[in-house]
Motif scaffolding. Structure first.
Motif, short mmCIF file in Angstrom:
data_model
loop_
_atom_site.label_atom_id
_atom_site.label_comp_id
_atom_site.label_asym_id
_atom_site.label_seq_id
_atom_site.Cartn_x
_atom_site.Cartn_y
_atom_site.Cartn_z
N ARG A 126 62.28 40.29 15.03
CA ARG A 126 63.23 41.33 15.42
C ARG A 126 64.64 40.94 15.01
N GLY A 127 64.74 40.10 14.02
CA GLY A 127 66.03 39.63 13.53
C GLY A 127 66.03 38.12 13.48
N GLU A 128 67.15 37.57 13.06
CA GLU A 128 67.25 36.11 12.94
C GLU A 128 66.97 35.43 14.27
N ASN A 129 66.17 34.39 14.19
CA ASN A 129 65.85 33.55 15.36
C ASN A 129 65.25 34.33 16.52
N ASN A 130 64.60 35.44 16.24
CA ASN A 130 63.97 36.23 17.29
C ASN A 130 62.53 36.53 16.87
N LEU A 131 61.67 35.50 16.94
CA LEU A 131 60.29 35.60 16.49
C LEU A 131 59.35 35.62 17.68
N LEU A 132 58.25 36.36 17.52
CA LEU A 132 57.22 36.44 18.55
C LEU A 132 55.87 36.30 17.86
N ARG A 133 55.07 35.36 18.33
CA ARG A 133 53.72 35.18 17.79
C ARG A 133 52.73 35.88 18.71
N LEU A 134 51.82 36.66 18.10
CA LEU A 134 50.76 37.34 18.86
C LEU A 134 49.41 36.85 18.36
N THR B 251 63.89 48.31 14.90
CA THR B 251 62.97 47.92 13.84
C THR B 251 62.51 46.49 14.03
N LEU B 252 61.40 46.20 13.40
CA LEU B 252 60.88 44.84 13.35
C LEU B 252 60.11 44.68 12.06
N ARG B 253 59.75 43.45 11.76
CA ARG B 253 58.90 43.12 10.61
C ARG B 253 57.76 42.25 11.12
N PHE B 254 56.68 42.17 10.35
CA PHE B 254 55.55 41.34 10.76
C PHE B 254 54.93 40.67 9.55
N GLY C 50 57.75 45.29 5.22
CA GLY C 50 58.94 46.12 5.24
C GLY C 50 59.27 46.44 6.69
N CYS C 51 60.34 47.16 6.92
CA CYS C 51 60.76 47.50 8.28
C CYS C 51 59.77 48.45 8.95
N VAL C 52 59.43 48.13 10.18
CA VAL C 52 58.60 49.00 11.02
C VAL C 52 59.56 49.66 12.01
N VAL C 53 59.66 50.99 11.95
CA VAL C 53 60.54 51.72 12.85
C VAL C 53 59.79 51.98 14.15
N CYS C 54 60.38 51.54 15.25
CA CYS C 54 59.78 51.72 16.57
C CYS C 54 60.57 52.80 17.30
N ALA C 55 60.13 54.05 17.12
CA ALA C 55 60.81 55.20 17.72
C ALA C 55 59.83 56.35 17.81
N ASP C 56 60.12 57.29 18.70
CA ASP C 56 59.26 58.47 18.85
C ASP C 56 59.05 59.19 17.52
N ASP C 57 60.10 59.27 16.70
CA ASP C 57 60.02 59.97 15.42
C ASP C 57 59.08 59.30 14.42
N ALA C 58 58.74 58.05 14.67
CA ALA C 58 57.87 57.31 13.75
C ALA C 58 56.42 57.32 14.21
#
Length: 116
Positions: free
Chosen positions: A14-22, A46-49, A63-71
């Motif tokens: 979710r940006g620099e130094n903001n990583l989440l492992r699933l 947005t986020l990337r994976f 690429g960017c994943v848009v996290c919004a109702d419109d997406a």
């Protein structure tokens, strides 16, 4: 809520130094902060994976994943990676599904696509 619906672990950025492992099958609540002085939540974030396989398997960020109702809907994405000791190029199709649900978003990641 983000969910890894694939058979391999993934990493979200979710940006620099903001990583989440699933891990495979894992879900996690993700909250985006509202900028100071703002009276409303951001309209979209947005986020990337990228998949995490092994040391001999390196995948580039999506690429960017848009996290919004419109997406809302399922979006196929082509990911590039490098495999084996010679880091041979490899391509893989992944899908990201965004589903608005009672004021929240469900975002899931999986290998493959309904369209390819």
């Amino acid at each position: 809520v983000v969910t890894n619906a694939s058979l391999v672990d993934i990493e979200l950025s979710r940006g620099e130094n903001n990583l989440l492992r699933l891990s495979t099958g894992q879900s996690s609540e993700v909250h985006w902060s509202v900028p100071a002085g703002s009276e409303s939540e951001p309209a979209a974030t947005t986020l990337r994976f990228r998949p995490l396989c092994s040391e001999a398997c390196l995948w580039d960020w999506s690429g960017c994943v848009v996290c919004a109702d419109d997406a809302a809907g399922s979006t196929p994405m082509l990911l590039r990676g490098h495999m084996g000791p010679n880091l041979e190029p490899r391509l893989a199709v992944w899908s990201v599904e965004v589903v608005p649900d009672r004021g929240a978003l469900a975002v899931s990641f999986r290998e493959g696509s309904e369209f390819v």
